[in-house]
Motif scaffolding. Structure first.
Motif, PDB file in Angstrom:
ATOM      1  N   LEU A 272      26.015  71.906  27.500  1.00  0.00           N
ATOM      2  CA  LEU A 272      26.338  71.838  28.976  1.00  0.00           C
ATOM      3  C   LEU A 272      25.274  70.696  29.566  1.00  0.00           C
ATOM      4  O   LEU A 272      25.897  69.945  30.562  1.00  0.00           O
ATOM      5  N   THR A 273      24.399  70.427  29.077  1.00  0.00           N
ATOM      6  CA  THR A 273      23.334  69.485  29.356  1.00  0.00           C
ATOM      7  C   THR A 273      24.274  67.831  29.161  1.00  0.00           C
ATOM      8  O   THR A 273      24.191  67.195  30.128  1.00  0.00           O
TER       9      THR A 273
ATOM     10  N   SER B 216      38.706  69.051  33.548  1.00  0.00           N
ATOM     11  CA  SER B 216      38.069  69.066  34.549  1.00  0.00           C
ATOM     12  C   SER B 216      36.502  68.134  34.465  1.00  0.00           C
ATOM     13  O   SER B 216      36.249  68.003  33.280  1.00  0.00           O
ATOM     14  N   THR B 217      36.529  67.454  35.306  1.00  0.00           N
ATOM     15  CA  THR B 217      35.135  66.570  35.270  1.00  0.00           C
ATOM     16  C   THR B 217      34.079  67.313  36.174  1.00  0.00           C
ATOM     17  O   THR B 217      33.279  66.393  36.599  1.00  0.00           O
ATOM     18  N   VAL B 218      34.176  68.491  36.395  1.00  0.00           N
ATOM     19  CA  VAL B 218      33.190  69.187  37.058  1.00  0.00           C
ATOM     20  C   VAL B 218      32.075  69.293  36.398  1.00  0.00           C
ATOM     21  O   VAL B 218      32.122  69.457  35.079  1.00  0.00           O
ATOM     22  N   GLN B 219      30.760  69.148  37.036  1.00  0.00           N
ATOM     23  CA  GLN B 219      29.450  69.260  36.222  1.00  0.00           C
ATOM     24  C   GLN B 219      29.137  71.005  36.379  1.00  0.00           C
ATOM     25  O   GLN B 219      28.917  71.620  37.572  1.00  0.00           O
ATOM     26  N   THR B 220      29.412  71.588  35.466  1.00  0.00           N
ATOM     27  CA  THR B 220      29.243  72.989  35.339  1.00  0.00           C
ATOM     28  C   THR B 220      28.071  73.666  34.843  1.00  0.00           C
ATOM     29  O   THR B 220      28.062  74.882  34.802  1.00  0.00           O
ATOM     30  N   GLY B 221      26.931  72.873  34.930  1.00  0.00           N
ATOM     31  CA  GLY B 221      25.507  73.554  34.733  1.00  0.00           C
ATOM     32  C   GLY B 221      24.864  73.964  35.715  1.00  0.00           C
ATOM     33  O   GLY B 221      25.107  73.552  36.899  1.00  0.00           O
ATOM     34  N   ILE B 222      23.881  74.852  35.370  1.00  0.00           N
ATOM     35  CA  ILE B 222      22.698  74.926  36.425  1.00  0.00           C
ATOM     36  C   ILE B 222      22.013  73.814  36.084  1.00  0.00           C
ATOM     37  O   ILE B 222      21.348  73.342  35.215  1.00  0.00           O
ATOM     38  N   ARG B 223      21.493  73.128  37.326  1.00  0.00           N
ATOM     39  CA  ARG B 223      20.635  72.087  37.389  1.00  0.00           C
ATOM     40  C   ARG B 223      19.318  72.574  36.883  1.00  0.00           C
ATOM     41  O   ARG B 223      18.595  73.679  37.287  1.00  0.00           O
TER      42      ARG B 223
ATOM     43  N   ILE C   7      28.868  63.031  32.858  1.00  0.00           N
ATOM     44  CA  ILE C   7      29.579  62.837  34.077  1.00  0.00           C
ATOM     45  C   ILE C   7      28.680  62.528  35.115  1.00  0.00           C
ATOM     46  O   ILE C   7      29.229  61.493  35.876  1.00  0.00           O
ATOM     47  N   ASP C   8      27.257  62.578  35.154  1.00  0.00           N
ATOM     48  CA  ASP C   8      26.317  62.148  36.072  1.00  0.00           C
ATOM     49  C   ASP C   8      26.514  60.327  35.923  1.00  0.00           C
ATOM     50  O   ASP C   8      26.483  59.694  36.877  1.00  0.00           O
TER      51      ASP C   8
ATOM     52  N   ASN D 279      27.147  67.560  31.603  1.00  0.00           N
ATOM     53  CA  ASN D 279      26.631  67.134  32.866  1.00  0.00           C
ATOM     54  C   ASN D 279      26.016  65.695  32.997  1.00  0.00           C
ATOM     55  O   ASN D 279      26.344  64.871  33.883  1.00  0.00           O
TER      56      ASN D 279
END
Lengths: 539, 539
Positions: free
Chosen positions: B139-140, B417-424, B146-147, B143
């Motif tokens: 997940l990291t 999907s290019t959504v960032q799905t982690g908990i920051r 994508i970031d 994110n």
């Protein structure tokens, strides 16, 4: 006359209001203007589905969609908004690793920053309650609930087990009721994996200050919702508020102390701090706009959605005269805004926002719902199916529609996963509140943090080398738990709160790093160790 | 003779080795023994699919399955393992919010703790590289990538853009090659949403110390894999190692400095620190077991999987004589272990572990793969389909099989999907490494942290009130960035590293809280502000 092609329209916020405003604007203006949207995350969150994400009935990425995909032709910028200079017509943002200062100019500004949750009014609530506004919130709640089940399954302490299995939702509106319903779903579907937990030990409770749930719906439907939740084992506390929260309990306005290790707060909506600072006309932080969605006294600043106070009639006075903060209204407001902004660019006349709610729906989980549509009332399975159909149609993006549809199908077929799917939060620092008598830790626990006292008082008990017991009183400015710095990592003393207290807890690893990297901190603790006091070696 | 029903078998670790061992044991022993598994998370992670999770081609929860669901009849405990007392035959764990000290007794102990990644040998790697071992890692990485695309799309600095669009994978084994392949997928499928990024600006590079990729596969297939990756725009650096890493660059053994803000390290596997401390016979941390999977000299302690050094022949000597650390072998080892442990309980004779690899597969992403099965070689689409079929069959749990199958289908239908799905991640503290000349921050940046210097030296430039420029040298023990404590949150000075340096960075919010809660820290900074030095107000 055509607008100059260089007209820049800048939209702040990517929720229902901002995203749909950008969409309508790029549709109606096409290449006629430069449209840019700035948001802190690069995706649109479908908030009504967050409780389902928390419950795992749909997967994380299906409650969200990339803003760039939803907004072809719109420039999307992921950045933190720092300030707005209405005189110079620029928005100041920070972007990138280095948080570089950047100015984004605009001709027309659309403020759609929604609301944030502010729990500061109730002591301990901000520190210990979870919220339900963002995707992270949903994931955090999910992990939190499963974590409690894991622990309840193995703990040998009945008192602790009771706290672990008490799940509290503050607020009985749509979000609160749906969160409670979905939590029941998640827990009940998971219990099969937790042999040591009996269904009757589960206590999900909804705490509502008003005298009924779902104030937005007719009383009959609210009563039905209440009955449904109760039938599935939930407890509904009406005419009840919360006055204090800790990591293990909550206190109600009636003075009742309820042991609970899960508190979800769906109350305390407040305007974004950025808005407050702008000096634009507002009512308790909600921007005052005219019926044309233009901020009073500003030709080129617009607002809609939860951030705005939108009158539905001329000289609106009471609550019913203003648009409610719902997705349904935000989407309609977006259309009016786009029409009016285009008219403004062409020097044409603006039209007021006119809309009448078509109804309201709420899912109660467990294939039950309540709905009022065009005056017709539904309850139970029909209402629930209506709810799903409505939101499925509402979902932006075909891919997402398909995915969510399938997920719902799968969910009914193959059951759900009790996996904890979040990235675990880094340690950092946390504020923790304790009530008089609460135990912070006891001898033999693992030393997992250092505690600095901000309010109240604590008592540290430990055994001296000669076996005699020693007692040490710790007041604000004091601290305990430096044990994390040495030894085998086990607590050598027991700490209790003597009064209602607040501490800042620093994770063990972070505290060790600080102690190593910052000479002043290191020297301070060396002085202590050298000094006569010996409690530093305790706890 | 039947085993006494009270025989307690305790398995530590819930990876391929531990999970399948528990499964085989409960199947063959049934109620004949009490079987318990302890793991830090409550789910089994299907590691081979992690690169696909990172790429978003399957959703998070489909690469994992709840241990409780996979292991009916086995007691699953989520807890942190602290120590093992082989003399008293107990495992010491910590569980729950309070990290309560708990002892779990055993008659037979199965050590399946796998390996951890240890990047400490390369300066800066542990601080700046991402890994690919856990769900969080995947997940990291997602994110993170994508970031970087988000930032690259809006940055105005070509140099920065180049660093942002350079993605580095260290290690050319299965994990490295698959990670690189999936990253290419994710990036290429995402580019449509980033109008300001040209495909030719993307640079994904695989850095491998050996003279070819995929050492486990025949050279011909490795060559094919290399060509495939190159064809899709990846750069393959062979005979190359990494000697240093920072937040913006890496240095290779050939002395080349490559600007990159993404480094994924698939190297540096090391035994779990717990194993090292046990004083059990081991080779560089891998537990020495006999061919019956029993630890030398211990009747009731067993080990398998990556944690164990398993001889495939009598007096094994070189690498080929020992079982490779792959899922395929772990699953077979689990069977032998279950058979032998049962035999031991019944006082029967144990059988040695005998297994020959059936082959190996690797996915290259983009519907390409390489495979060698029963001596037959496949490449391209057939190998890729083979890979998917193999792992789909391998996936534990019907629900997961269905979900993953559908996800794969969906993925080919509706894109990703290019959504960032982690908990920051929470802020906390972070070690950061800088090379001589690197800029930490410059005047006007937002103050996002406080920096304590551990190694090297920094130079702080700032303007005095009279406009003259001042220069300040900061050595280990010193610090900069206390600007986070006051002012408008913008840096007033610029800081560069004068040498290769290491700092501990404390997030702004955490530092403010510390400053408020810890008198010694507060007093220290007050003294500084009072003192003659005035640089405290700078930076």
């Amino acid at each position: 006359m055509a607008p100059s092609p260089t007209q820049r329209i800048l939209i702040l916020g990517g929720g229902f209001a901002g995203m749909f405003a950008a969409r309508e604007l790029s549709r109606s203006l096409g290449k006629g203007a430069e449209i840019e949207l700035i948001n802190e995350v690069n995706f649109f969150t479908f908030q009504p589905l967050l409780p389902e994400v928390a419950a795992g009935s749909i997967s994380v990425r299906d409650a969200v969609a990339p803003l760039r995909r939803l907004l072809p032709g719109v420039r999307v910028r992921q950045a933190q908004i720092h300030d707005i200079d209405t005189a110079r017509k620029v928005v100041i943002i920070f972007q990138g690793l280095q948080r570089r200062y950047t100015e984004v100019p605009y001709d027309h500004l659309v403020l759609a920053l929604g609301q944030v949750s502010d729990l500061s009014r109730v002591p301990g609530l901000a520190a210990h309650a979870l919220t339900m506004k963002t995707l992270s919130d949903a994931l955090t709640l999910r992990n939190h609930v499963i974590d409690k089940l894991e622990h309840a399954d193995i703990t040998a302490l009945p008192e602790v087990k009771k706290e672990l299995l008490t799940f509290t939702v503050i607020g009985g509106g749509f979000s609160g009721v749906e969160t409670a319903g979905e939590m029941l779903e998640l827990i009940h579907k998971s219990l099969v994996f937790y042999p040591n937990i009996d269904k009757r030990e589960i206590n999900v409770q909804v705490v509502e200050f008003a005298d009924r749930l779902l104030g937005e719906l007719p009383a009959s439907l609210a009563a039905y919702a209440t009955k449904q939740l109760q039938k599935r084992g939930a407890r509904v506390l009406l005419n009840t508020g919360i006055t204090e929260a800790t990591g293990t309990a909550m206190v109600t306005t009636s003075g009742e102390v309820i042991g609970t290790r899960t508190i979800v707060a769906t109350i305390g909506n407040a305007p974004s701090p950025l808005i407050r600072g702008l000096g634009l006309p507002n009512d308790r932080g909600r921007l005052r706009v005219d019926r044309r969605l233009r901020i009073e006294g500003h030709e080129n600043i617009w607002s809609l959605g939860d951030a705005a106070q939108i009158p539905l009639v001329e000289n609106a006075r009471d609550r019913a005269d203003f648009a409610p903060p719902t997705a349904q209204f935000a989407v309609r407001e977006a259309r009016t805004l786009a029409r009016n902004l285009k008219a403004a660019l062409h020097g044409l006349e603006l039209a007021p926002f006119v809309y009448r709610s078509k109804g309201a729906l709420a899912s109660l989980g467990g294939h039950r719902g309540v709905a009022e549509v065009y005056g017709l009332r539904f309850a139970g399975l029909p209402a629930w199916l209506l709810w799903r159909a409505y939101y499925l149609g509402f979902l932006p993006g075909f891919a997402t529609k398909v995915r969510v549809g399938m997920q719902w199908l799968l969910d009914s077929m193959v059951g759900r996963s009790t996996v904890q799917t979040g990235i675990r939060q880094g340690p950092g620092t946390r504020y923790l509140r304790y009530r008089a008598g609460d135990r912070v830790f006891e001898e033999g626990n693992r030393a997992d943090g250092f505690y600095a006292v901000l309010e109240g008082a604590f008592e540290l008990r430990y055994r001296n080398d000669d076996g005699t017991e020693a007692l040490h009183h710790i007041a604000p400015g004091g601290h305990f738990g430096d044990r994390v710095l040495f030894g085998n990592g086990l607590r050598t003393g027991t700490v209790r709160a003597l009064e209602d207290s607040l501490v800042l807890m620093i994770g063990a690893e972070d505290f060790r790093r600080l102690h190593e990297a910052m000479p002043p901190v290191r020297e301070y603790f060396e002085r202590r160790r050298a000094g006569p006091a010996q409690e530093e070696s305790a706890a």
